[in-house]
Design a protein around this motif. Structure first.
Motif, mmCIF file in Angstrom:
data_model
loop_
_atom_site.group_PDB
_atom_site.id
_atom_site.type_symbol
_atom_site.label_atom_id
_atom_site.label_comp_id
_atom_site.label_asym_id
_atom_site.label_seq_id
_atom_site.Cartn_x
_atom_site.Cartn_y
_atom_site.Cartn_z
ATOM 1 N N UNK A 1 43.191 48.621 39.931
ATOM 2 C CA UNK A 1 43.342 50.041 40.242
ATOM 3 C C UNK A 1 42.312 50.470 41.290
ATOM 4 N N UNK A 2 41.081 50.000 41.145
ATOM 5 C CA UNK A 2 40.043 50.349 42.116
ATOM 6 C C UNK A 2 40.397 49.816 43.510
ATOM 7 N N UNK A 3 40.892 48.595 43.603
ATOM 8 C CA UNK A 3 41.271 48.027 44.897
ATOM 9 C C UNK A 3 42.388 48.860 45.542
ATOM 10 N N UNK A 4 43.362 49.278 44.740
ATOM 11 C CA UNK A 4 44.449 50.101 45.271
ATOM 12 C C UNK A 4 43.917 51.447 45.762
ATOM 13 N N UNK A 5 43.028 52.053 44.985
ATOM 14 C CA UNK A 5 42.458 53.342 45.370
ATOM 15 C C UNK A 5 41.635 53.210 46.662
ATOM 16 N N UNK A 6 40.915 52.115 46.811
ATOM 17 C CA UNK A 6 40.153 51.886 48.046
ATOM 18 C C UNK A 6 41.100 51.805 49.245
ATOM 19 N N UNK A 7 42.226 51.113 49.068
ATOM 20 C CA UNK A 7 43.217 51.020 50.144
ATOM 21 C C UNK A 7 43.733 52.406 50.536
ATOM 22 N N UNK A 8 44.025 53.219 49.531
ATOM 23 C CA UNK A 8 44.494 54.584 49.813
ATOM 24 C C UNK A 8 43.462 55.364 50.616
#
Length: 162
Positions: free
Chosen positions: A150-157
């Motif tokens: 989830x953190x990796x996805x949020x960083x991408x966003x």
């Protein structure tokens, strides 16, 4: 034979998809404080049972990464069927950061289509956008990898300016 499909329907997840309006129900954290599911990114990670091994690992990892989530403008809440007192004990015993939302009546679980079997929720995680939409759904997550995913996805966003 017709009763079996009806019975199985009780355990079927509601069909939510990214882009859908998030069910923004009123909620309170385990300490009785109101939780606002609007205005920033919100991570809702549903878990089966406080203090069980997988749930403990998942909670600890979210707690370790909590400063990163905060830096990216996200709030993080674990949701389970457990009563508030049990969640408070869980938080205090492990010195967890982030919030917990008790859902003993299953209101949030039903709204988000989280499966429940005898009060044990499936491991599903939702990322809500600041606009109150479902940004992403992860179903049947691995408790040891969920927070990192989830953190990796949020960083991408955030890198994309969202």
């Amino acid at each position: 034979m017709r009763a079996l499909p009806l019975l199985l329907g009780l355990f079927r997840a509601q069909a939510l998809a990214p882009g859908d309006k998030a069910p923004l129900l009123e909620a309170q954290d385990s300490y009785g404080r109101p939780v606002n599911l609007r205005g920033s990114y919100v991570v809702l990670w549903f878990y089966p049972k406080a203090k069980s091994p997988g749930c403990t690992a998942q909670a600890k990892r979210y707690s370790e990464l909590y400063p990163e989530f905060q830096r990216l403008g996200a709030r993080v809440y674990g949701v389970s069927h457990d009563p508030a007192r049990e969640q408070c004990d869980f938080v205090e015993k492990l010195a967890l950061r982030g919030g917990m939302i008790p859902d003993p009546q299953g209101r949030l679980a039903r709204a988000y289509g989280v499966r429940s079997f005898f009060g044990f929720y499936s491991r599903d995680t939702f990322l809500l956008s600041p606009e109150g939409r479902i940004e992403r759904i992860w179903r049947g997550v691995n408790p040891f990898k969920d927070a990192d995913t989830v953190l990796a996805y949020l960083k991408e966003l955030r890198e994309k300016g969202r």
